[in-house]
Design a protein around this motif. Structure first.
Motif, short mmCIF file in Angstrom:
data_model
loop_
_atom_site.label_atom_id
_atom_site.label_comp_id
_atom_site.label_asym_id
_atom_site.label_seq_id
_atom_site.Cartn_x
_atom_site.Cartn_y
_atom_site.Cartn_z
N LYS A 57 3.51 -4.84 10.75
CA LYS A 57 2.73 -3.86 9.98
C LYS A 57 1.29 -3.74 10.55
O LYS A 57 0.77 -2.65 10.70
CB LYS A 57 2.69 -4.26 8.49
N ASN A 58 0.70 -4.90 10.83
CA ASN A 58 -0.65 -4.88 11.42
C ASN A 58 -0.65 -4.15 12.76
O ASN A 58 -1.53 -3.34 13.06
CB ASN A 58 -1.15 -6.32 11.67
N PHE A 59 0.37 -4.45 13.55
CA PHE A 59 0.49 -3.84 14.88
C PHE A 59 0.63 -2.31 14.77
O PHE A 59 -0.02 -1.55 15.49
CB PHE A 59 1.71 -4.45 15.59
N THR A 60 1.48 -1.87 13.81
CA THR A 60 1.72 -0.42 13.64
C THR A 60 0.44 0.29 13.20
O THR A 60 0.08 1.33 13.75
CB THR A 60 2.84 -0.19 12.60
N ILE A 82 -5.42 -9.18 14.67
CA ILE A 82 -4.09 -8.66 14.32
C ILE A 82 -3.07 -9.78 14.04
O ILE A 82 -2.21 -9.65 13.18
CB ILE A 82 -3.60 -7.69 15.43
N ASN A 83 -3.18 -10.88 14.74
CA ASN A 83 -2.14 -11.91 14.65
C ASN A 83 -2.40 -13.01 13.62
O ASN A 83 -1.50 -13.72 13.25
CB ASN A 83 -1.91 -12.55 16.02
N PHE A 124 -1.18 -8.58 6.12
CA PHE A 124 -1.39 -7.13 6.10
C PHE A 124 -2.60 -6.72 5.25
O PHE A 124 -3.44 -5.94 5.70
CB PHE A 124 -0.11 -6.43 5.60
N MET A 125 -2.68 -7.28 4.02
CA MET A 125 -3.77 -6.88 3.13
C MET A 125 -5.14 -7.31 3.68
O MET A 125 -6.12 -6.57 3.58
CB MET A 125 -3.56 -7.47 1.72
N LEU A 134 -11.28 -3.19 11.18
CA LEU A 134 -10.31 -2.08 11.04
C LEU A 134 -10.93 -0.93 10.23
O LEU A 134 -10.75 0.24 10.58
CB LEU A 134 -9.01 -2.55 10.38
N GLN A 135 -11.66 -1.29 9.18
CA GLN A 135 -12.26 -0.23 8.36
C GLN A 135 -13.29 0.58 9.15
O GLN A 135 -13.36 1.80 9.01
CB GLN A 135 -12.88 -0.84 7.10
#
Lengths: 207, 223
Positions: free
Chosen positions: B129-132, B185-186, B190-191, B199-200
């Motif tokens: 999910k993070n990757f996508t 990412i790793n 997800f949250m 990311l924001q």
């Protein structure tokens, strides 16, 4: 005749090269206006300026008593410029090009479509891809698109290029029809084929 | 402002682009060969076994090489934009080209993903999910910047080479933001990742680019 386009003290330079200077003339409404001049005299540049393709110039151009720079992109609803070489999408068929441009320009003359296709005799080429068409057919497709868009002013740069004798006659006939119904034409032509249309005014450009 | 009329213009240009694409295979076949080639070159000549970095680097390089192709379709043989005199704001046209480039960029991602999946013997990241999410926002920002500049480059040619220097203030912060997100990412769930600052900021920068680039393009072409 009422003046539709008023050109006042127009001057255009490319770097230090002066293309033309102090150019002032009027184009009456519902007229056919002929722009003459040898290669390199600035005909295409002038036509691009009149149709707001080039905005980097000195002087003023008034359309219906309003400076054309004030219209922004909305001027393209009123004035359509057709370049010498047809601007079409090669991957689309002739029919798809006509449909695409008609829709995107919100064409006002769609009910004339069949008549124009018939007048320019392109019916059998409509399903062919544009990159398979000859320059003459591409030119006819571009002309059909311009007439379908049906703006108040049509600016044609060397419209007779690539056309055979019968197509020239067809084009002159269609120009006359649209002119009779109120369209104004500004046409550059070195071959004098336009003279059969008896232009209402002309301008000669010199190098 | 994007109203109903502008939406229909965007739809028409996208439809035209997809018809051209599927008929001529102008870009997809090119991607199909170029993307695995670049991925394999990076894999072989780079000693790093960090497949995640190599993946985003491959996407970046393939996008840089291919975006010009997408924009070239809009230029006539005499160098003018084919739709230069459409009676709409050119930013709408640019927006539709960005959307098209973004969709093609998703294909690039899929091809590069498949290549890395094969060469790394399985998944090369911990959280799908993070990757996508990161792939989507990375592709969106990249498509926006590259579409605007490739369209400008095709249009202005040698007349405005200095304008291209403007790409750096846009692409460098974007790449730094993407790299910061990549670090997280790793090891975030997800949250946590969604709420992470990097990311924001990347999402905010994408939105900013999406607003600025079409306007900048419209202004530069018509002025």
């Amino acid at each position: 005749m009422k003046v539709l386009l008023k050109i006042a003290s127009l001057e255009k330079k490319y770097n230090e090269n002066v293309v033309f200077t102090s150019l002032s003339f009027d184009i009456p409404e519902k007229s056919i206006f002929w722009i003459k001049g040898i290669n390199g005299s600035g005909k295409s540049t002038l036509m691009k300026i009149l149709s707001s393709q080039i905005e980097d110039y000195q002087g003023d151009i008034w359309y219906s008593e309003k400076n054309i720079k004030k219209f922004d992109y909305k001027i393209y609803n009123e004035i359509f410029y057709l370049p010498t070489s047809p601007n079409l999408y090669d991957s689309l068929s002739a029919r798809e090009n006509i449909d695409f441009f008609s829709k995107i320009f919100l064409s006002k003359g769609l009910n004339n479509r069949a008549h124009l296709i018939d007048a320019f005799q392109v019916e059998k080429h409509l399903n062919k891809r544009t990159n398979e068409l000859s320059d003459g057919i591409k030119k006819k497709i571009s002309l059909i698109i311009s007439f379908l868009i049906n703006p108040k002013v049509l600016i044609f740069d060397e419209p007779y290029n690539y056309l055979d004798a019968s197509s020239v006659e067809s084009l002159n006939r269609v120009i006359k029809e649209y002119n009779d119904s109120g369209a104004t034409f500004v046409i550059s032509d070195n071959s004098s084929l336009i003279s059969k249309l008896k232009p209402n005014g002309s301008l000669g450009l010199e190098v | 402002m994007i109203d109903k009329k502008n939406f229909s213009i965007i739809y028409m240009i996208l439809e035209k682009d997809f018809v051209s694409e599927f008929r001529d295979k102008l870009n997809l076949m090119y991607f199909l060969i170029l993307a695995p080639t670049i991925s394999l070159i990076l894999f072989i000549f780079n000693n790093s076994d960090d497949f995640l970095y190599l993946y985003f680097l491959s996407v970046l390089i393939v996008s840089l090489l291919t975006n010009q192709r997408i924009s070239r379709q809009e230029i006539s043989p005499n160098g003018d934009l084919i739709l230069i005199n459409i009676p709409i704001d050119l930013s709408i046209f640019c927006l539709s080209k960005i959307l098209f480039a973004f969709i093609l960029n998703i294909f690039i991602n899929l091809i590069v993903f498949s290549t890395f999946f094969l060469i790394s013997n399985g998944l090369f990241f911990d959280d799908l999910k993070n990757f996508t999410i990161l792939s989507i926002f990375f592709s969106l920002g990249l498509s926006t910047i590259l579409t605007m500049f490739s369209l400008m480059l095709e249009r202005i040619k040698a007349e405005g080479q200095f304008m291209l220097i403007m790409i750096y203030p846009l692409i460098v912060p974007f790449l730094i933001l993407a790299k910061n997100s990549l670090i997280e990412i790793n090891y975030m769930d997800f949250m946590e990742f969604i709420n992470s600052f990097s990311l924001q900021v990347l999402i905010a920068f994408d939105i900013l680019l999406l607003a600025i680039c079409p306007i900048l393009f419209s202004y530069s072409v018509r002025r």
